[in-house]
Enzyme design. Structure first.
Site, PDB file in Angstrom:
ATOM      1  N   PRO A 129       0.810  -1.223   0.000  1.00 25.99           N
ATOM      2  CA  PRO A 129       0.000   0.000   0.000  1.00 25.99           C
ATOM      3  C   PRO A 129       0.844   1.275   0.000  1.00 25.99           C
ATOM      4  O   PRO A 129       0.442   2.288  -0.579  1.00 25.99           O
ATOM      5  CB  PRO A 129      -0.820  -0.115   1.292  1.00 25.99           C
ATOM      6  CG  PRO A 129      -0.939  -1.592   1.520  1.00 25.99           C
ATOM      7  CD  PRO A 129       0.357  -2.168   1.050  1.00 25.99           C
ATOM      8  N   SER A 133       5.781   2.392  -7.078  1.00 26.08           N
ATOM      9  CA  SER A 133       6.970   2.597  -7.914  1.00 26.08           C
ATOM     10  C   SER A 133       8.243   2.559  -7.078  1.00 26.08           C
ATOM     11  O   SER A 133       9.297   2.146  -7.560  1.00 26.08           O
ATOM     12  CB  SER A 133       6.865   3.939  -8.646  1.00 26.08           C
ATOM     13  OG  SER A 133       5.765   3.946  -9.542  1.00 26.08           O
ATOM     14  N   THR A 159      -1.944 -10.132  -8.248  1.00 28.18           N
ATOM     15  CA  THR A 159      -2.712 -10.930  -9.212  1.00 28.18           C
ATOM     16  C   THR A 159      -2.560 -12.421  -8.934  1.00 28.18           C
ATOM     17  O   THR A 159      -1.476 -12.890  -8.586  1.00 28.18           O
ATOM     18  CB  THR A 159      -2.241 -10.615 -10.639  1.00 28.18           C
ATOM     19  OG1 THR A 159      -2.354  -9.208 -10.870  1.00 28.18           O
ATOM     20  CG2 THR A 159      -3.099 -11.342 -11.674  1.00 28.18           C
ATOM     21  N   GLN A 340     -14.398   5.619 -29.743  1.00 31.77           N
ATOM     22  CA  GLN A 340     -14.948   6.745 -30.511  1.00 31.77           C
ATOM     23  C   GLN A 340     -15.558   6.274 -31.826  1.00 31.77           C
ATOM     24  O   GLN A 340     -16.623   6.737 -32.234  1.00 31.77           O
ATOM     25  CB  GLN A 340     -13.846   7.774 -30.781  1.00 31.77           C
ATOM     26  CG  GLN A 340     -14.337   9.092 -31.349  1.00 31.77           C
ATOM     27  CD  GLN A 340     -15.095   9.914 -30.321  1.00 31.77           C
ATOM     28  OE1 GLN A 340     -15.009   9.655 -29.123  1.00 31.77           O
ATOM     29  NE2 GLN A 340     -15.866  10.885 -30.783  1.00 31.77           N
ATOM     30  N   ILE A 341     -14.900   5.338 -32.490  1.00 27.57           N
ATOM     31  CA  ILE A 341     -15.427   4.811 -33.754  1.00 27.57           C
ATOM     32  C   ILE A 341     -16.758   4.104 -33.530  1.00 27.57           C
ATOM     33  O   ILE A 341     -17.694   4.239 -34.333  1.00 27.57           O
ATOM     34  CB  ILE A 341     -14.396   3.855 -34.391  1.00 27.57           C
ATOM     35  CG1 ILE A 341     -13.192   4.646 -34.910  1.00 27.57           C
ATOM     36  CG2 ILE A 341     -15.026   3.033 -35.516  1.00 27.57           C
ATOM     37  CD1 ILE A 341     -12.017   3.789 -35.317  1.00 27.57           C
ATOM     38  N   GLY A 344     -21.805   5.413 -29.358  1.00 27.98           N
ATOM     39  CA  GLY A 344     -22.520   4.988 -28.163  1.00 27.98           C
ATOM     40  C   GLY A 344     -22.370   3.514 -27.876  1.00 27.98           C
ATOM     41  O   GLY A 344     -22.327   3.090 -26.710  1.00 27.98           O
ATOM     42  N   GLU A 367       3.539  -3.161 -13.708  1.00 31.02           N
ATOM     43  CA  GLU A 367       4.915  -3.517 -14.126  1.00 31.02           C
ATOM     44  C   GLU A 367       5.780  -2.267 -14.329  1.00 31.02           C
ATOM     45  O   GLU A 367       6.703  -2.260 -15.132  1.00 31.02           O
ATOM     46  CB  GLU A 367       4.905  -4.347 -15.419  1.00 31.02           C
ATOM     47  CG  GLU A 367       4.204  -5.677 -15.290  1.00 31.02           C
ATOM     48  CD  GLU A 367       5.107  -6.758 -14.769  1.00 31.02           C
ATOM     49  OE1 GLU A 367       6.279  -6.482 -14.513  1.00 31.02           O
ATOM     50  OE2 GLU A 367       4.621  -7.889 -14.623  1.00 31.02           O
TER      51      GLU A 367
END
Length: 383
Positions: A129, A133, A159, A340-341, A344, A367
């Site tokens: 916690p 980095s 993970t 965006q393409i 909605g 990572e």
């Protein structure tokens, strides 16, 4: 002349994983994702295929392949879903690889056969916690008490640490003080179910919703002294090496997500009509998809080079950082453009690009953040 074509054994593997991802993962993963459920049947199938044992020798239950084979697998899986891909990456690169690289013969014999077969998953306990980095700011401690290590502390964002088939977590802990006053950091194997080792409930995450990520706590958790992984005091160096390799793997995963965005956008551009024409006939859409493809192409070459240097035994820290940086940014940019393409519909979770958008951001963080990658690149340049 340079030849960028994949040798036949790699291309055969790539096609096999591509077909598996398309036929076995794509039809069902959306439901797992929405429920936030770990895809045990998919993981079992990947174990049967040998995907979790790709870079390990046959003597340890592996497939006798290499790290590039793992990267190709991650790319193809991530073209369809990143939760499945990160499960493989973490289990292989972060879970089993440290034991293979640094473990004793006894540790390898005990753990690698079940890890490489997918019967069990391994996890990599570094982040805390208060130390992301800044990995050197570890607060978890381990002290020797007779013939046992006594571990206390907390790990975050780990993970594969709480699944029903998780077998172990390799924990980085402060085991003393070096002569120069710095922390002595060592790696210790902690089997699942060890008294004093508590696995918290799953995080509620923005993305990677079908993968397992948890906080871990250790309260006077005792394991045998023989569970030390490698040499005492070399844990930090071990984790740095593991992270260098893992960055190449995450770069491959990022390329897969970025390519998946292109795949879905091209398909949609051929199907979607506006103002009486397919949207793929509009130059604005064509240019956007062309830019997406260019990002994928560039990022793929970057991780190919980093992987090739790794396999040749050449220094690859800078190349791994470059690959991680450009590929994660390509994934984020492509996910945004694909959404965006789709308009909605791109905001709807039933479409893959919705998952891609949610999954992309963590690739610029996990990572090693993009800022850390830039620091590493600058340092390798002598700055």
């Amino acid at each position: 002349m340079l030849d960028f074509r994949l040798p036949s054994e790699y291309e055969d593997l790539r096609k096999t994983v591509e077909e598996f991802a398309r036929d076995e993962v794509a039809p069902v993963i959306g439901e797992y994702y929405e429920r936030g459920e770990f895809p045990y049947p998919i993981v079992a199938k990947m174990g049967q295929m040998g995907l979790l044992g790709l870079p390990f020798p046959e003597e340890h239950g592996g497939m006798g392949g290499d790290y590039f084979a793992l990267c190709l697998t991650l790319e193809e899986l991530a073209r369809v879903d990143s939760s499945v891909a990160i499960t493989v990456e973490a289990a292989t690169s972060l879970g089993a690889m440290p034991i293979y690289r640094f473990g004793t013969d006894e540790q390898k014999a005990e753990w690698l056969p079940s890890l490489t077969s997918g019967e069990k998953l391994g996890a990599f306990g570094l982040t805390e916690p208060g130390s992301g980095s800044d990995a050197g700011a570890l607060a978890t401690t381990a002290r020797l008490d007779g013939d046992e290590w006594v571990i206390n502390g907390t790990k975050a964002f780990i993970t594969n640490s709480g699944t029903d088939i998780t077998g172990l977590v390799t924990v980085a802990a402060v085991t003393g003080t070096l002569p120069d006053g710095r922390k002595e950091i060592s790696s210790i194997i902690v089997p699942s179910g060890t008294p004093g080792f508590t696995v918290s409930k799953k995080y509620s995450k923005v993305g990677w919703c079908a993968s397992d990520t948890r906080e871990l706590s250790f309260a006077d958790c005792r394991v045998p002294a023989a569970n030390l992984l490698g040499t005492r005091g070399r844990g930090f160096a071990q984790f740095l090496q593991t992270l260098d390799e893992g960055r190449v793997a995450i770069a491959a995963l990022s390329v897969g997500l970025a390519q998946g965005c292109v795949d879905e956008s091209v398909r949609y551009a051929h199907e979607r009509e506006t103002f009486g024409a397919k949207i793929g006939t509009y130059q604005a859409i064509q240019f956007k998809i062309a830019e997406m493809e260019a990002r994928v192409h560039t990022a793929r070459l970057a991780y190919y080079e980093a992987a090739s240097r790794m396999l040749r035994g050449e220094p690859f820290k800078k190349q791994a950082a470059i690959a991680k940086l450009v590929s994660s940014e390509a994934a984020m940019d492509n996910a945004r453009d694909a959404t965006q393409i789709f308009g909605g519909y791109g905001f709807m979770n039933e479409y893959p690009v919705g998952r891609f958008y949610r999954d992309a951001k963590i690739l610029e963080i996990g990572e090693g953040t993009s800022e850390v990658q830039k620091m590493l690149i600058a340092r390798e340049l002598g700055l």
